[in-house]
Design a protein around this motif. Structure first.
Motif, PDB file in Angstrom:
ATOM      1  N   ARG A 308      84.537 124.116  67.425  1.00  0.00           N
ATOM      2  CA  ARG A 308      83.245 123.687  67.102  1.00  0.00           C
ATOM      3  C   ARG A 308      82.337 124.021  68.414  1.00  0.00           C
ATOM      4  O   ARG A 308      81.007 123.365  68.205  1.00  0.00           O
ATOM      5  CB  ARG A 308      83.180 122.134  66.883  1.00  0.00           C
ATOM      6  CG  ARG A 308      83.946 122.006  65.561  1.00  0.00           C
ATOM      7  CD  ARG A 308      83.920 120.617  65.193  1.00  0.00           C
ATOM      8  NE  ARG A 308      84.465 120.227  63.859  1.00  0.00           N
ATOM      9  CZ  ARG A 308      83.711 120.589  62.867  1.00  0.00           C
ATOM     10  NH1 ARG A 308      82.253 120.726  62.646  1.00  0.00           N
ATOM     11  NH2 ARG A 308      84.238 120.259  61.633  1.00  0.00           N
ATOM     12  N   VAL A 309      82.801 124.569  69.358  1.00  0.00           N
ATOM     13  CA  VAL A 309      81.812 124.674  70.657  1.00  0.00           C
ATOM     14  C   VAL A 309      81.728 126.065  70.921  1.00  0.00           C
ATOM     15  O   VAL A 309      82.418 126.994  70.858  1.00  0.00           O
ATOM     16  CB  VAL A 309      82.558 124.202  71.790  1.00  0.00           C
ATOM     17  CG1 VAL A 309      81.656 124.265  73.179  1.00  0.00           C
ATOM     18  CG2 VAL A 309      82.793 122.720  71.620  1.00  0.00           C
ATOM     19  N   ILE A 310      80.428 126.323  71.021  1.00  0.00           N
ATOM     20  CA  ILE A 310      79.749 127.892  71.542  1.00  0.00           C
ATOM     21  C   ILE A 310      79.353 127.652  73.041  1.00  0.00           C
ATOM     22  O   ILE A 310      78.523 126.901  73.355  1.00  0.00           O
ATOM     23  CB  ILE A 310      78.634 128.358  70.682  1.00  0.00           C
ATOM     24  CG1 ILE A 310      79.338 128.595  69.324  1.00  0.00           C
ATOM     25  CG2 ILE A 310      78.204 129.770  71.215  1.00  0.00           C
ATOM     26  CD1 ILE A 310      78.098 128.828  68.146  1.00  0.00           C
ATOM     27  N   HIS A 311      80.101 128.643  73.825  1.00  0.00           N
ATOM     28  CA  HIS A 311      79.870 128.330  75.203  1.00  0.00           C
ATOM     29  C   HIS A 311      78.819 129.282  75.763  1.00  0.00           C
ATOM     30  O   HIS A 311      78.899 130.633  75.479  1.00  0.00           O
ATOM     31  CB  HIS A 311      80.949 128.630  76.118  1.00  0.00           C
ATOM     32  CG  HIS A 311      81.103 128.273  77.458  1.00  0.00           C
ATOM     33  ND1 HIS A 311      81.124 126.879  77.938  1.00  0.00           N
ATOM     34  CD2 HIS A 311      80.916 129.102  78.631  1.00  0.00           C
ATOM     35  CE1 HIS A 311      81.153 126.780  79.212  1.00  0.00           C
ATOM     36  NE2 HIS A 311      80.983 128.160  79.622  1.00  0.00           N
ATOM     37  N   VAL A 312      77.841 129.178  76.662  1.00  0.00           N
ATOM     38  CA  VAL A 312      76.826 130.008  76.898  1.00  0.00           C
ATOM     39  C   VAL A 312      76.726 130.014  78.615  1.00  0.00           C
ATOM     40  O   VAL A 312      76.813 129.068  79.102  1.00  0.00           O
ATOM     41  CB  VAL A 312      75.471 129.628  76.404  1.00  0.00           C
ATOM     42  CG1 VAL A 312      74.328 130.493  76.991  1.00  0.00           C
ATOM     43  CG2 VAL A 312      75.471 129.877  74.770  1.00  0.00           C
ATOM     44  N   GLY A 313      76.349 131.198  79.061  1.00  0.00           N
ATOM     45  CA  GLY A 313      76.232 131.276  80.433  1.00  0.00           C
ATOM     46  C   GLY A 313      75.331 132.363  81.139  1.00  0.00           C
ATOM     47  O   GLY A 313      74.974 133.478  80.100  1.00  0.00           O
ATOM     48  N   SER A 314      74.746 132.387  82.132  1.00  0.00           N
ATOM     49  CA  SER A 314      73.950 133.457  82.720  1.00  0.00           C
ATOM     50  C   SER A 314      74.094 133.636  84.011  1.00  0.00           C
ATOM     51  O   SER A 314      74.785 132.613  84.774  1.00  0.00           O
ATOM     52  CB  SER A 314      72.679 133.571  82.083  1.00  0.00           C
ATOM     53  OG  SER A 314      71.851 132.668  83.184  1.00  0.00           O
ATOM     54  N   PHE A 315      73.456 134.605  84.754  1.00  0.00           N
ATOM     55  CA  PHE A 315      73.566 134.756  86.276  1.00  0.00           C
ATOM     56  C   PHE A 315      72.104 134.685  86.534  1.00  0.00           C
ATOM     57  O   PHE A 315      72.034 135.043  88.045  1.00  0.00           O
ATOM     58  CB  PHE A 315      74.284 136.153  86.582  1.00  0.00           C
ATOM     59  CG  PHE A 315      75.843 136.100  86.359  1.00  0.00           C
ATOM     60  CD1 PHE A 315      76.690 135.657  87.045  1.00  0.00           C
ATOM     61  CD2 PHE A 315      76.162 136.319  85.270  1.00  0.00           C
ATOM     62  CE1 PHE A 315      78.104 135.519  86.848  1.00  0.00           C
ATOM     63  CE2 PHE A 315      77.266 136.400  84.803  1.00  0.00           C
ATOM     64  CZ  PHE A 315      78.469 135.956  85.557  1.00  0.00           C
ATOM     65  N   SER A 316      71.029 134.186  86.086  1.00  0.00           N
ATOM     66  CA  SER A 316      69.597 134.158  86.448  1.00  0.00           C
ATOM     67  C   SER A 316      69.404 133.169  87.492  1.00  0.00           C
ATOM     68  O   SER A 316      68.522 133.384  88.495  1.00  0.00           O
ATOM     69  CB  SER A 316      68.673 133.955  85.358  1.00  0.00           C
ATOM     70  OG  SER A 316      68.907 134.946  84.525  1.00  0.00           O
ATOM     71  N   LYS A 317      69.998 131.974  87.554  1.00  0.00           N
ATOM     72  CA  LYS A 317      70.092 131.141  88.619  1.00  0.00           C
ATOM     73  C   LYS A 317      70.666 131.203  89.916  1.00  0.00           C
ATOM     74  O   LYS A 317      70.428 130.794  90.779  1.00  0.00           O
ATOM     75  CB  LYS A 317      70.469 129.712  88.133  1.00  0.00           C
ATOM     76  CG  LYS A 317      69.859 129.155  86.596  1.00  0.00           C
ATOM     77  CD  LYS A 317      68.457 128.981  86.831  1.00  0.00           C
ATOM     78  CE  LYS A 317      67.804 128.602  85.375  1.00  0.00           C
ATOM     79  NZ  LYS A 317      66.316 128.646  85.471  1.00  0.00           N
ATOM     80  N   THR A 318      71.901 131.779  89.735  1.00  0.00           N
ATOM     81  CA  THR A 318      72.679 132.274  90.905  1.00  0.00           C
ATOM     82  C   THR A 318      72.671 133.406  91.623  1.00  0.00           C
ATOM     83  O   THR A 318      72.996 133.591  92.863  1.00  0.00           O
ATOM     84  CB  THR A 318      74.103 131.949  90.565  1.00  0.00           C
ATOM     85  OG1 THR A 318      74.724 132.739  89.363  1.00  0.00           O
ATOM     86  CG2 THR A 318      74.494 130.605  90.238  1.00  0.00           C
ATOM     87  N   LEU A 319      72.100 134.575  90.775  1.00  0.00           N
ATOM     88  CA  LEU A 319      72.093 135.686  91.245  1.00  0.00           C
ATOM     89  C   LEU A 319      70.901 136.474  91.588  1.00  0.00           C
ATOM     90  O   LEU A 319      70.451 136.861  92.484  1.00  0.00           O
ATOM     91  CB  LEU A 319      73.146 136.624  90.489  1.00  0.00           C
ATOM     92  CG  LEU A 319      73.233 138.294  90.847  1.00  0.00           C
ATOM     93  CD1 LEU A 319      73.991 138.475  92.341  1.00  0.00           C
ATOM     94  CD2 LEU A 319      74.210 139.008  89.809  1.00  0.00           C
TER      95      LEU A 319
END
Length: 467
Positions: A308-319
């Motif tokens: 039931r979980v969709i996981h989202v991420g990105s590199f805008s904050k860290t890279l």
């Protein structure tokens, strides 16, 4: 006849000097729309430059639309040039302080130099040298990734690497369950397009990341806030809201919650997933601050197994905010639907950005960069906390890492009023009600500790608090 142009200013090339000479004549109406500009040979002789310099200057002016070539005749002025300005003149328009107000003030070009209310790291904290090296290496590689569309899922080596990184956090995902996007925001937007219809209800934390509210309102859904506690959502309030409103989705930050900096506790995570199953909800778990964590906290996707979980991420904050690269990890049937939506709305994600991120993740640059960031953020967190408490603000929680502090003003002060007064002094703050669906965070401000190095921020804050 054109007057001789002055010597180029320091740091200005001869090509730019020639362009400015023509632009100055257009602005002064010596050259009006439809007028023929001097020939390449004539202008080169007049200004004492090479013909190739004038050719390049005219090409750039034509690309800008200031002049146009006519076959066998020369170049002609196409329009009256407008004076260049970094920002529109006059005062900022008055409007309600809302999520888009914060984003516009923080992103305004030529705007306030001090932005403790923004949500990103300072440019000089980012791995500029490593990004340049990776770009040079990418330019020397095969050209396919530079000129062609990427595959529907996105660059396979990066997806494979991301699956390994997720496994380190206990999230079991094959590379085929990872879909690349151009950002975390695009990832959430695609999921909303897949799962929501106008009029549906979505639960969010109260307070929550203000862009969740902006994206959800763009989808014309009903947003219901659930009180956030330092350990996660208030579970009793969550159960009541789920029973009353029959929501379709719940959108949250798993770790280093925005804006509070709090992290989910194991006990709350387990009980939350039981409620999610009981009320037939789907969870979007936004994990963009994962790499700021010093000690990992529970991930709903790890406990749920993508049921039931969709996981989202990105590199805008860290890279890099300029290297737009995010991802979605989800069960295969959802990924199939998301691929079609991605193709329909954006065709393909950025192939160059994906290859650049992959190179930085695999050559060791990103790991070294993040390790350094954690130390710098810890020092900035301590210093910002000390300065805020000296002004009478109270921290809501002590974050276990990251860059965000959620702090309450002294009684009787409204953070929106304080933010308006600070903006007049060229400091952008983030008032609490922007993050609160119920508008019950009027005493709070969110601070980005990485953007709080200047003592002037706290001088302005003190003045704005006094009114």
């Amino acid at each position: 006849m054109l007057d001789l142009a002055p010597e180029p200013k320091p740091g200005t090339t001869l090509v730019v000097m020639v362009m400015e000479t023509i632009r100055d004549r257009i602005a002064a109406r010596v050259l009006v729309p439809g007028a023929r500009v001097p020939s390449i040979r004539r202008l080169a002789e007049t200004l004492g430059v090479s013909k190739s310099t004038v050719v390049e200057a005219y090409d750039r002016l034509a690309a800008d639309g200031a002049i146009a070539a006519r076959a066998g005749s020369g170049f002609y002025v196409t329009r009256q040039a407008q004076p260049f300005a970094l920002a529109e003149p006059g005062r900022r328009p008055e409007r309600e302080i809302d999520p888009l107000w914060i984003m516009r003030q923080a992103l305004e070009e030529g705007g306030p130099a001090l932005k403790p209310g923004c949500g990103w790291l300072p440019a000089d904290w980012m791995p500029d040298a490593a990004i340049r090296r990776a770009l040079r290496a990418l330019a020397r590689s095969d050209t396919a990734g530079l000129v062609e569309y990427d595959s529907p899922l996105g660059f396979a080596p990066l997806r494979h690497h991301l699956a390994g990184r997720l496994a380190e956090r206990g999230i079991a995902a094959e590379s085929g369950q990872v879909l690349l996007t151009d950002s975390g925001t695009q990832a959430i937007d695609l999921v909303c397009r897949l799962l929501l219809q106008p009029g549906d209800t979505v639960l969010v934390d109260d307070p929550c990341y203000f862009n969740f509210l902006a994206v959800l309102r763009a989808h014309r859904v009903k947003v219901v806030g659930v009180k956030r506690t330092p350990a996660g959502p208030d579970l009793d309030a969550f159960a009541r809201a789920a029973a009353e409103h029959k929501p379709r989705l719940y959108v949250t930050n798993a770790a280093l919650h925005n804006p509070t900096g709090a992290s989910l506790s194991p006990a709350v995570a387990h009980r939350l997933l039981m409620l999610v199953e009981a009320h037939d909800l789907i969870v979007i778990e936004d994990d963009i601050f994962a790499d700021f964590e010093i000690e990992p906290s529970p991930r709903l996707a790890a406990l749920d197994g993508f049921d039931r979980v969709i996981h989202v991420g990105s590199f805008s904050k860290t890279l890099s905010a300029a290297v737009r690269c995010g991802f979605i990890a989800a069960r295969p049937d959802w990924i199939e639907g998301l691929i079609d939506l991605k193709l329909a709305t954006g065709f393909a994600s950025g192939a160059v950005a994906a290859r650049l991120v992959h190179r930085l993740l695999t050559d060791g640059s990103y790991r070294r960069h993040v390790e350094g960031l954690r130390g710098k953020l810890a020092r900035a967190m301590g210093e910002t906390r000390r300065r805020l408490e000296a002004l009478g603000l109270t921290l809501w929680v002590e974050p276990r890492g990251g860059m965000l502090l959620w702090a309450a003003l002294p009684d009787g002060l409204d953070s929106a009023d304080v933010a308006r007064r600070a903006l007049a002094l060229d400091v952008v703050l983030a008032p609490g009600d922007v993050f609160s669906p119920s508008r019950t965070a009027g005493r709070f401000l969110r601070f980005n500790v990485a953007q709080c190095a200047s003592p002037r921020i706290f001088t302005v804050l003190e003045e704005a608090m006094r009114g």
